[in-house]
Design a protein around this motif. Sequence first.
Motif, PDB file in Angstrom:
ATOM      1  N   LYS A   9       0.703  -1.127  -0.029  1.00 24.94           N
ATOM      2  CA  LYS A   9      -0.101   0.099   0.034  1.00 24.94           C
ATOM      3  C   LYS A   9       0.782   1.347   0.024  1.00 24.94           C
ATOM      4  O   LYS A   9       2.016   1.405   0.641  1.00 24.94           O
ATOM      5  N   LEU A  10       0.295   2.507  -0.611  1.00 24.59           N
ATOM      6  CA  LEU A  10       1.021   3.640  -0.473  1.00 24.59           C
ATOM      7  C   LEU A  10       1.322   4.300   0.689  1.00 24.59           C
ATOM      8  O   LEU A  10       0.135   3.918   1.458  1.00 24.59           O
ATOM      9  N   PRO A  11       2.094   4.733   1.269  1.00 27.22           N
ATOM     10  CA  PRO A  11       2.317   5.567   2.412  1.00 27.22           C
ATOM     11  C   PRO A  11       0.983   6.329   3.092  1.00 27.22           C
ATOM     12  O   PRO A  11       0.437   6.150   4.175  1.00 27.22           O
ATOM     13  N   SER A  12       0.588   7.149   1.889  1.00 28.54           N
ATOM     14  CA  SER A  12      -0.560   7.907   2.329  1.00 28.54           C
ATOM     15  C   SER A  12      -1.930   6.929   2.584  1.00 28.54           C
ATOM     16  O   SER A  12      -2.628   7.347   3.452  1.00 28.54           O
ATOM     17  N   GLU A  13      -2.161   5.968   1.704  1.00 29.09           N
ATOM     18  CA  GLU A  13      -3.404   5.120   1.850  1.00 29.09           C
ATOM     19  C   GLU A  13      -3.185   4.391   3.026  1.00 29.09           C
ATOM     20  O   GLU A  13      -4.232   3.958   3.914  1.00 29.09           O
ATOM     21  N   ALA A  14      -2.020   3.640   3.348  1.00 29.93           N
ATOM     22  CA  ALA A  14      -1.764   3.154   4.814  1.00 29.93           C
ATOM     23  C   ALA A  14      -1.888   3.926   6.020  1.00 29.93           C
ATOM     24  O   ALA A  14      -2.657   3.610   6.853  1.00 29.93           O
ATOM     25  N   ALA A  15      -1.709   5.275   5.911  1.00 35.00           N
ATOM     26  CA  ALA A  15      -1.698   6.052   7.112  1.00 35.00           C
ATOM     27  C   ALA A  15      -3.311   6.353   7.376  1.00 35.00           C
ATOM     28  O   ALA A  15      -3.747   6.477   8.593  1.00 35.00           O
ATOM     29  N   LYS A  16      -3.971   6.611   6.131  1.00 38.80           N
ATOM     30  CA  LYS A  16      -5.440   6.827   6.205  1.00 38.80           C
ATOM     31  C   LYS A  16      -6.005   5.719   6.795  1.00 38.80           C
ATOM     32  O   LYS A  16      -6.977   5.770   7.896  1.00 38.80           O
ATOM     33  N   ILE A  17      -5.910   4.416   6.591  1.00 36.80           N
ATOM     34  CA  ILE A  17      -6.625   3.195   7.137  1.00 36.80           C
ATOM     35  C   ILE A  17      -6.242   3.043   8.577  1.00 36.80           C
ATOM     36  O   ILE A  17      -7.111   2.680   9.553  1.00 36.80           O
ATOM     37  N   ALA A  18      -4.787   3.276   8.753  1.00 37.53           N
ATOM     38  CA  ALA A  18      -4.354   3.212  10.261  1.00 37.53           C
ATOM     39  C   ALA A  18      -5.080   4.181  11.196  1.00 37.53           C
ATOM     40  O   ALA A  18      -5.234   3.872  12.227  1.00 37.53           O
ATOM     41  N   THR A  19      -5.219   5.393  10.785  1.00 40.84           N
ATOM     42  CA  THR A  19      -5.795   6.228  11.647  1.00 40.84           C
ATOM     43  C   THR A  19      -7.310   6.130  11.831  1.00 40.84           C
ATOM     44  O   THR A  19      -7.783   6.207  12.871  1.00 40.84           O
ATOM     45  N   GLU A  20      -7.767   5.667  10.665  1.00 41.52           N
ATOM     46  CA  GLU A  20      -9.293   5.100  10.957  1.00 41.52           C
ATOM     47  C   GLU A  20      -9.409   3.970  12.064  1.00 41.52           C
ATOM     48  O   GLU A  20     -10.274   4.128  12.845  1.00 41.52           O
ATOM     49  N   LYS A  21      -8.401   3.132  12.051  1.00 43.39           N
ATOM     50  CA  LYS A  21      -8.507   2.107  12.776  1.00 43.39           C
ATOM     51  C   LYS A  21      -8.207   2.553  14.592  1.00 43.39           C
ATOM     52  O   LYS A  21      -8.508   2.182  15.379  1.00 43.39           O
TER      53      LYS A  21
END
Length: 275
Positions: free
Chosen positions: A127-139
């Motif tokens: 995953k791209l860092p921006s996408e990974a960060a978004k999902i991680a923030t959601e969780k």
Amino acid sequence: MTNTTKIQKNGKEPVVVVENVEKTYMVGGQAVNILKGVSVTIYKGDFFIIFGPSGCGKSTLLHSILGLDKPTKGRVIFSDHDFNKMDEDEIAAFRKTKVGLVFQASYWIKSLTVIENVAFPLFLMGKLPSEAAKIATEKLTLMGMESWSSYSPAELSSGQQQKVGLARALVVDPDVIVADEPTGNLDSKSGEELMELLVRLNKEQGKTILMVTHDLEYMKYANRVVHIMDGVIVEEFDGDVKSKIKKYMISKRGAAVAKGVAEESDADYLKKTIQ
């Protein structure tokens, strides 16, 4: 993948099928049987608990379910994948995307922040860092831990670390969340908070939860429970799990009291434990 016919229960499909699993280790030249023909099925949406005392075989059963340790006999089918027909690399790749793991103690990459640790499984998936960060923030937000994103995990309490560990388990959107003694290092308040989060994930998001514990106090959260002793499932409970287990354990300990091999206080304790 297996062609095994899916047997539904109450309209729910099986996620994990354990068929006549035996596990034998050689110790000092002698065969030691840890699991003795265990069969169990976990269905989609279950909050399923395996409980029993130390040394009963519950960890070995969990390792077999996860494909960490192949059975001597029998087989495990997980989300239509027959582990007997897969090599270790294939099982590891399956586990990486289909299973969210929460252990008694969380393991961190110390050089990374909380959010980087949570996002790390997504980095491994490309995953791209921006996408990974978004999902991680959601969780992290789901766990109430978003304000701790930039901290080091070592700066968090044990209870906070377990919440972050649960967030990390969720980022891959797993079929099953596996929690191995997740409250073992927590005080009672932090343990209850973690259990309430697992219940929310089960009831509100339909996540299948598989939990291993020796603590009777947490049986009340499950809709299905198996009791394992000496490598054998000795009792299964579903439906009104809380009252069924209470009656079962009180009867067992009551018999022990009558025989003089247990204190009366033990039976009183069990009456109070599952409330």
